[in-house]
Design a protein around this motif. Structure first.
Motif, PDB file in Angstrom:
ATOM      1  N   LEU A 139      -6.450  23.834  26.374  1.00  5.36           N
ATOM      2  CA  LEU A 139      -7.151  22.735  26.724  1.00  5.36           C
ATOM      3  C   LEU A 139      -7.444  23.306  28.115  1.00  5.36           C
ATOM      4  N   HIS A 140      -8.769  23.088  28.585  1.00  6.28           N
ATOM      5  CA  HIS A 140      -9.139  23.600  29.799  1.00  6.28           C
ATOM      6  C   HIS A 140      -9.919  22.435  30.229  1.00  6.28           C
ATOM      7  N   ARG A 141     -10.234  22.517  31.972  1.00  7.95           N
ATOM      8  CA  ARG A 141     -10.979  21.482  32.664  1.00  7.95           C
ATOM      9  C   ARG A 141     -12.541  21.693  32.087  1.00  7.95           C
ATOM     10  N   ALA A 142     -13.266  20.364  32.281  1.00  7.75           N
ATOM     11  CA  ALA A 142     -14.556  20.565  31.843  1.00  7.75           C
ATOM     12  C   ALA A 142     -15.439  21.269  33.055  1.00  7.75           C
ATOM     13  N   ILE A 143     -16.555  21.597  32.820  1.00  7.84           N
ATOM     14  CA  ILE A 143     -17.494  22.274  33.764  1.00  7.84           C
ATOM     15  C   ILE A 143     -17.814  21.466  34.856  1.00  7.84           C
ATOM     16  N   ASP A 144     -18.093  20.060  34.472  1.00 12.83           N
ATOM     17  CA  ASP A 144     -18.166  19.171  35.786  1.00 12.83           C
ATOM     18  C   ASP A 144     -17.086  18.703  36.286  1.00 12.83           C
ATOM     19  N   PRO A 145     -16.617  18.954  37.572  1.00 12.11           N
ATOM     20  CA  PRO A 145     -15.359  18.375  38.182  1.00 12.11           C
ATOM     21  C   PRO A 145     -15.435  16.885  38.307  1.00 12.11           C
ATOM     22  N   ALA A 146     -16.598  16.636  38.730  1.00 15.57           N
ATOM     23  CA  ALA A 146     -16.740  14.907  38.922  1.00 15.57           C
ATOM     24  C   ALA A 146     -16.188  14.126  37.681  1.00 15.57           C
ATOM     25  N   LYS A 147     -16.489  14.760  36.483  1.00 17.08           N
ATOM     26  CA  LYS A 147     -16.346  14.084  35.091  1.00 17.08           C
ATOM     27  C   LYS A 147     -15.021  14.458  34.461  1.00 17.08           C
ATOM     28  N   ASP A 148     -14.423  15.494  35.005  1.00 19.68           N
ATOM     29  CA  ASP A 148     -13.280  16.061  34.232  1.00 19.68           C
ATOM     30  C   ASP A 148     -12.404  15.322  33.788  1.00 19.68           C
ATOM     31  N   LEU A 153      -5.831  13.826  28.893  1.00 17.58           N
ATOM     32  CA  LEU A 153      -5.743  14.685  27.910  1.00 17.58           C
ATOM     33  C   LEU A 153      -4.676  15.698  27.757  1.00 17.58           C
ATOM     34  N   GLY A 154      -3.761  15.467  28.900  1.00 21.58           N
ATOM     35  CA  GLY A 154      -2.586  16.489  28.985  1.00 21.58           C
ATOM     36  C   GLY A 154      -1.494  16.295  28.331  1.00 21.58           C
ATOM     37  N   VAL A 155      -1.475  15.095  27.579  1.00 17.01           N
ATOM     38  CA  VAL A 155      -0.324  14.886  26.476  1.00 17.01           C
ATOM     39  C   VAL A 155      -0.614  15.240  25.343  1.00 17.01           C
ATOM     40  N   LEU A 156      -1.621  15.867  24.881  1.00 21.31           N
ATOM     41  CA  LEU A 156      -2.074  16.643  23.696  1.00 21.31           C
ATOM     42  C   LEU A 156      -1.071  17.887  23.333  1.00 21.31           C
ATOM     43  N   THR A 157      -0.634  17.954  22.056  1.00 15.06           N
ATOM     44  CA  THR A 157       0.047  19.038  21.583  1.00 15.06           C
ATOM     45  C   THR A 157      -0.745  20.421  21.169  1.00 15.06           C
ATOM     46  N   GLU A 158      -0.270  21.215  20.939  1.00 19.55           N
ATOM     47  CA  GLU A 158      -1.038  22.480  20.486  1.00 19.55           C
ATOM     48  C   GLU A 158      -1.563  22.193  18.725  1.00 19.55           C
ATOM     49  N   ASP A 344      -2.840  25.948  35.050  1.00 20.30           N
ATOM     50  CA  ASP A 344      -2.954  27.421  35.366  1.00 20.30           C
ATOM     51  C   ASP A 344      -4.390  27.476  35.500  1.00 20.30           C
ATOM     52  N   ASP A 345      -4.914  27.501  36.733  1.00 23.16           N
ATOM     53  CA  ASP A 345      -6.415  27.626  36.937  1.00 23.16           C
ATOM     54  C   ASP A 345      -7.053  26.501  36.128  1.00 23.16           C
ATOM     55  N   THR A 346      -7.957  26.881  35.255  1.00 26.34           N
ATOM     56  CA  THR A 346      -8.684  25.406  34.409  1.00 26.34           C
ATOM     57  C   THR A 346      -7.794  25.123  33.301  1.00 26.34           C
ATOM     58  N   ARG A 347      -6.763  25.969  32.950  1.00 26.52           N
ATOM     59  CA  ARG A 347      -6.073  25.734  31.704  1.00 26.52           C
ATOM     60  C   ARG A 347      -4.905  24.632  31.843  1.00 26.52           C
ATOM     61  N   VAL A 348      -4.833  23.524  31.195  1.00 32.61           N
ATOM     62  CA  VAL A 348      -3.756  22.604  31.204  1.00 32.61           C
ATOM     63  C   VAL A 348      -2.689  23.106  30.390  1.00 32.61           C
ATOM     64  N   VAL A 349      -1.633  23.378  31.052  1.00 34.21           N
ATOM     65  CA  VAL A 349      -0.320  23.817  30.644  1.00 34.21           C
ATOM     66  C   VAL A 349       0.596  22.817  29.885  1.00 34.21           C
ATOM     67  N   GLY A 350       0.640  21.620  30.322  1.00 36.53           N
ATOM     68  CA  GLY A 350       1.388  20.431  29.733  1.00 36.53           C
ATOM     69  C   GLY A 350       1.743  19.298  30.938  1.00 36.53           C
ATOM     70  N   SER A 351       2.246  18.328  30.475  1.00 32.77           N
ATOM     71  CA  SER A 351       2.574  17.086  31.401  1.00 32.77           C
ATOM     72  C   SER A 351       3.836  16.644  31.230  1.00 32.77           C
ATOM     73  N   ALA A 352       4.005  15.820  32.097  1.00 28.72           N
ATOM     74  CA  ALA A 352       5.479  14.865  32.038  1.00 28.72           C
ATOM     75  C   ALA A 352       5.212  13.671  32.768  1.00 28.72           C
ATOM     76  N   THR A 353       6.003  12.697  32.238  1.00 28.59           N
ATOM     77  CA  THR A 353       6.156  11.435  33.004  1.00 28.59           C
ATOM     78  C   THR A 353       7.040  11.424  34.478  1.00 28.59           C
TER      79      THR A 353
END
Length: 375
Positions: A139-148, A153-158, A344-353
């Motif tokens: 999972l990576h950030r969108a091209i448009d940073p204003a709408k990313d 979506l950081g809760v999504l699993t592999e 990690d740069d544009t890649r979402v590694v994960g999330s936590a509460t």
């Protein structure tokens, strides 16, 4: 592929569905009925999930020539999102219902049902990208940073990412509206929804008061002196400056901010801005968009949907049930209940509460510790 396109009735999901059709997929549209008593019409950009939204989604599906269904998930949505939202505020935390909806509804209830019905993937109008990386889907950030929207979506699993498609990840918003107009979609100029979807009037404190009732208490300063009163701790969040109901100014004349919320004794603590500085936090219930990292991780952390990512070092507990995030420089407005999303740069590694925060400097309010999160 057979793709189930989630269609909210807005422009983003309509164009996403159109692109899926154009790409040659076998697409079926579905609108999620998330309210047991939906309003007939939206009020500008307030709320969503109205009867009008359902009709707009159906009209878009008709233009695209795809089958269309409405799935009633109101009961599941109330239990997993609305009741969780209320319980979190009652416990003095600040939740993000959009993350909970993505985790529990769109990529759990909907995806599970879609796979059971023989669909290969679920497509949505989120602004994010799923790409094939060396270790699997990422999972990576969108091209448009204003709408990313990668944060929510950081809760999504592999596993969930393997069945997710986000056709708008490489597009800016203005381009989507122009494309909708070219495709003859009536939602091309429909306003975006900016508020919590189940609080259509935008009055979060009023909604919570209706759910929890009045629970008056004291507003105190860092020395424990009473400086005001409130009708319920649920009307406050860490870092809040306005609406504090303080009867007189601070001795130094500077604004005061919410530093701590204690629902048990109905007390809200306020103090100077410098006392908001957080140097580290503890996160629980981590979710990884791939394999869990081992050892120490240097990355960027983001704790608001449109906040700036900041450099941090993350240490995951031995049993992977919690993590500690240490910021390279102090941060303000970090509240228990929020999500911290790691990049990690544009890649979402994960999330936590976020479960607790540690001040960057010694504070009379102490560590902002909370109990176990309500699930």
């Amino acid at each position: 592929m057979r793709v189930l396109a989630a269609m909210s009735g807005g422009v983003d999901s309509a164009v996403a569905a159109a692109r899926l059709v154009e790409a040659g997929h076998d697409v079926t549209g579905v609108h999620l009925a998330l309210s047991s008593n939906p309003q007939s019409f939206r009020s500008g950009a307030r709320g969503c999930c109205t009867i009008e939204d359902s009709r707009d989604a159906r009209r878009a599906a008709d233009v695209l020539g795809i089958p269309f269904y409405v799935w009633d998930l109101a009961e599941r949505f109330r239990a997993d999102v609305v009741e969780d939202f209320v319980a979190e505020y009652a416990a003095g935390r600040t939740p993000n219902p959009c993350l909970r909806c993505n985790e529990k509804i769109k990529f759990a209830a909907v995806l599970d049902r879609a796979l059971a019905l023989g669909f290969d993937a679920v497509g949505t109008g989120h602004y994010a990208r799923v790409v094939d990386g060396p270790g699997g889907r990422e999972l990576h950030r969108a091209i448009d940073p204003a709408k990313d929207q990668s944060y929510v979506l950081g809760v999504l699993t592999e596993r969930q990412l393997a069945h997710a498609i986000f056709p708008l990840g490489d597009t800016v918003k203005t381009g989507v509206r122009d494309e909708a107009a070219r495709r003859g979609l009536a939602v091309a100029r429909k306003p975006d929804s900016h508020d919590i979807c189940f609080i259509a009037d935008g009055d979060t404190a009023g909604f919570l008061r209706g759910q929890l009732g009045d629970a008056p208490g004291e507003v105190v300063d860092v020395d424990g002196a009473v400086v005001g009163s409130h009708e319920g701790t649920y009307g406050y969040t860490i870092g809040q400056r306005k609406g504090l109901r303080i009867g007189h100014p601070a001795p130094d004349g500077k604004p005061r901010y919410v530093l701590d919320i204690s629902p048990v004794d109905r007390r809200v603590t306020v103090g100077p801005r410098e006392a908001l500085a957080v140097g580290a936090l503890t996160g629980v219930s981590p979710r990884w968009c791939g394999p869990a990292p081992a050892g120490e991780l240097r990355c960027e952390a983001q704790f608001r949907a449109h906040g700036e990512p900041v450099a941090a070092t993350v240490t995951v507990s031995g049993d992977s049930s919690a993590l500690k995030v240490r910021f390279n420089r102090p941060q303000e407005g970090v509240a228990p209940g929020q999500a911290v999303v790691l990049y990690d740069d544009t890649r979402v590694v994960g999330s936590a509460t976020i479960d607790a925060t540690r001040p960057a400097v010694a504070s009379p309010a102490g560590d902002r510790l909370v109990g176990q999160r309500v699930t």
